[in-house]
Design an enzyme around this catalytic site. Structure first.
Site, PDB file in Angstrom:
ATOM      1  N   ARG A  66     -11.930 -32.778 -53.263  1.00 28.54           N
ATOM      2  CA  ARG A  66     -12.425 -33.944 -52.519  1.00 28.54           C
ATOM      3  C   ARG A  66     -12.479 -35.173 -53.410  1.00 28.54           C
ATOM      4  O   ARG A  66     -12.489 -36.292 -52.927  1.00 28.54           O
ATOM      5  CB  ARG A  66     -13.849 -33.675 -52.010  1.00 28.54           C
ATOM      6  N   PHE A  88     -22.204 -32.682 -47.614  1.00 29.98           N
ATOM      7  CA  PHE A  88     -21.607 -31.840 -46.576  1.00 29.98           C
ATOM      8  C   PHE A  88     -20.919 -32.645 -45.486  1.00 29.98           C
ATOM      9  O   PHE A  88     -20.301 -32.076 -44.595  1.00 29.98           O
ATOM     10  CB  PHE A  88     -22.686 -30.923 -45.993  1.00 29.98           C
ATOM     11  N   LYS A  89     -21.050 -33.954 -45.539  1.00 28.56           N
ATOM     12  CA  LYS A  89     -20.473 -34.771 -44.471  1.00 28.56           C
ATOM     13  C   LYS A  89     -18.967 -34.981 -44.674  1.00 28.56           C
ATOM     14  O   LYS A  89     -18.432 -34.615 -45.713  1.00 28.56           O
ATOM     15  CB  LYS A  89     -21.198 -36.122 -44.394  1.00 28.56           C
ATOM     16  N   GLN A  90     -18.323 -35.656 -43.716  1.00 29.52           N
ATOM     17  CA  GLN A  90     -16.868 -35.878 -43.817  1.00 29.52           C
ATOM     18  C   GLN A  90     -16.514 -36.531 -45.149  1.00 29.52           C
ATOM     19  O   GLN A  90     -15.484 -36.226 -45.742  1.00 29.52           O
ATOM     20  CB  GLN A  90     -16.373 -36.784 -42.673  1.00 29.52           C
TER      21      GLN A  90
END
Ligand SMILES: *Cc1c(COP(=O)(O)O)cnc(C)c1O
Length: 422
Positions: free
Chosen positions: A23, A196-198
């Site tokens: 990410r 934990f979000k987009q």
């Protein structure tokens, strides 16, 4: 018909489920390096937080952005800026995170829960209207799982009844309705950057608003009442330190750059899943309102046990056995799940704010029947941008197989065969 994997038959999917991809990378490092080179990590002295707010304003189309330390902080600041205080009621969704109501209770107000739409899982103008009393001050709409709530009737209702409207967009990065970002419809839109979000910067939050006066108030509410816009230091009210740092803003800035691709990918995968689910009896896809663009933080697949002829736990186990990582349920309705609501006491040795409330809502089974039914009957599918069409198709194949298996076993001519209207 092939035997279920649950009963020793072949699995619908044998290959391992893909792991999450990276990410954070070069872009985040570049901004972090620049932040450190500033020789200050304070959010008003460096440039990263300012850049983050400017970029967010451009993306979501709302000019004023308050940076803060979490999504919960963002909502708390918005609640405070809306003038919510002791004796007030704030209407929200029962299917949400603790952060939605934390600021409400901190300010001495009472959370009131409106029921959700049985297929869209968001509160509606109709369900909100049923909960309005003379003490209602504000409404917090949660765009659950990145699916936009049906905002136009809600905006009209709040305008008519003179209620402040806050949008909890913590799960809805990049979600839109008629081309407009969620968060741009209400008085305030609140976003979370938790891990934990987009998109994530570890922890962080943003409040967006068009209202210049409320913008200043929300900023005060998120920074100990220090006026970072005007430079004065009058402690007009008590406010927590909910500041972001330049390090979080640096990462968030890079993540905002990645958001369009992440949102598009989640949208595509979710729509592919929805199209397939529509062809399987006994399962219901997420309902997205007309003009809505969902960015699926997760995907709830609702089951109709009366059509399937099996209970939800068994169905979930059967799909898992086929090699698909679904699980039963999401969070329970918060009015049943939270001990502090059940006990009606949120602070040490005190029944505040419930003891002083004019009316305490019935935090009991039956308060929001749709929410209770949806949570009892849903499967949670962990949708993310690293999945491919293959995972979605395998999921559909597994659900179809399990659905066919149990439906074929139902006693013929039974009531269960009738189409369920729920
Ligand atoms: C995550 C979340 C929050 C809170 O965000 P934090 O950054 O964890 O404080 C609030 N509301 C909803 C719906 C969420 O999913």
């Amino acid at each position: 018909m092939r035997a279920l994997a649950l009963h020793g038959g072949p699995k619908a999917r044998t290959r391992p489920w893909p792991a999450a991809g990276p990410r954070f990378g070069r872009e985040e490092l570049k901004h972090l390096r620049e932040a450190l080179a500033q020789n200050t990590l304070f959010y008003t002295q460096g440039r990263k937080t300012r850049q983050l707010c400017a970029r967010m304003a451009r993306l979501c189309g709302v000019p004023c952005v308050v940076p803060c330390s979490s999504g919960s902080a963002a909502i708390h600041a918005a609640v405070k800026a809306c003038g919510v205080g002791p004796g007030d009621e704030v209407i929200t969704s029962p299917i949400t995170d603790a952060g939605t109501i934390l600021g409400v209770v901190y300010e001495g107000a009472i959370p009131v829960f409106a029921d959700i739409d049985p297929a869209a899982y968001n509160i509606t103008a109709g369900s909100i209207a049923q909960r309005i009393t003379p003490r209602t001050r504000a409404v917090i709409v949660v765009h659950l799982a990145g699916c936009p709530a049906d905002m136009e009737p809600i905006v009209a209702l709040c305008r008519r009844r003179k209620l402040k409207l806050i949008e909890d967009c913590a799960q809805a990065w990049g979600a839109r309705l008629n081309g407009r970002w969620v968060g741009s419809f209400g008085t305030f839109g609140c976003f979370s950057l938790n891990d934990f979000k987009q998109i994530s910067c570890g922890d962080g939050g943003l409040v967006v608003t068009r209202d210049k006066a409320l913008y200043r108030h929300a900023w005060l509410a998120a920074d100990k009442c220090y006026d970072r816009l005007g430079g004065t230091r009058a402690m007009e009210f008590v406010a927590p330190n909910y500041r972001i740092t330049e390090l979080q803003s640096a990462v968030a800035l890079a993540q905002l750059g990645k958001l369009p691709r992440i949102a598009r990918r989640r949208h595509e995968l979710g729509e592919r899943l929805a199209a397939g689910l529509r062809r399987i009896p006994g399962v219901i896809p997420h309902h997205v309102p007309r003009g809505g663009y969902a960015t699926y933080w997760f995907y709830l697949i609702q089951l109709v046990p009366a059509v399937l002829g099996v209970d939800v736990v068994t169905f979930a186990q059967a799909v898992q056995a086929e090699g698909i990582p679904v699980r039963k349920g999401y969070v329970d309705p918060v009015y049943l799940a939270y001990p502090y609501l059940q006990r009606r006491s949120a602070f040490n040795h005190s029944d505040w704010p419930f003891g002083a409330a004019h009316v305490v809502p019935p935090y009991r089974k039956g308060y929001c029947p749709n929410a209770e039914t949806v949570i009892a009957n849903c499967l949670f599918f962990p949708l993310n941008e690293w999945l491919s069409a293959r995972e979605v198709d395998d999921t559909l194949a597994a659900i179809r197989k399990v659905s066919e298996h149990y439906r074929s076993r139902r006693p013929s001519g039974s009531d269960a065969r009738k189409r369920c209207s729920c």
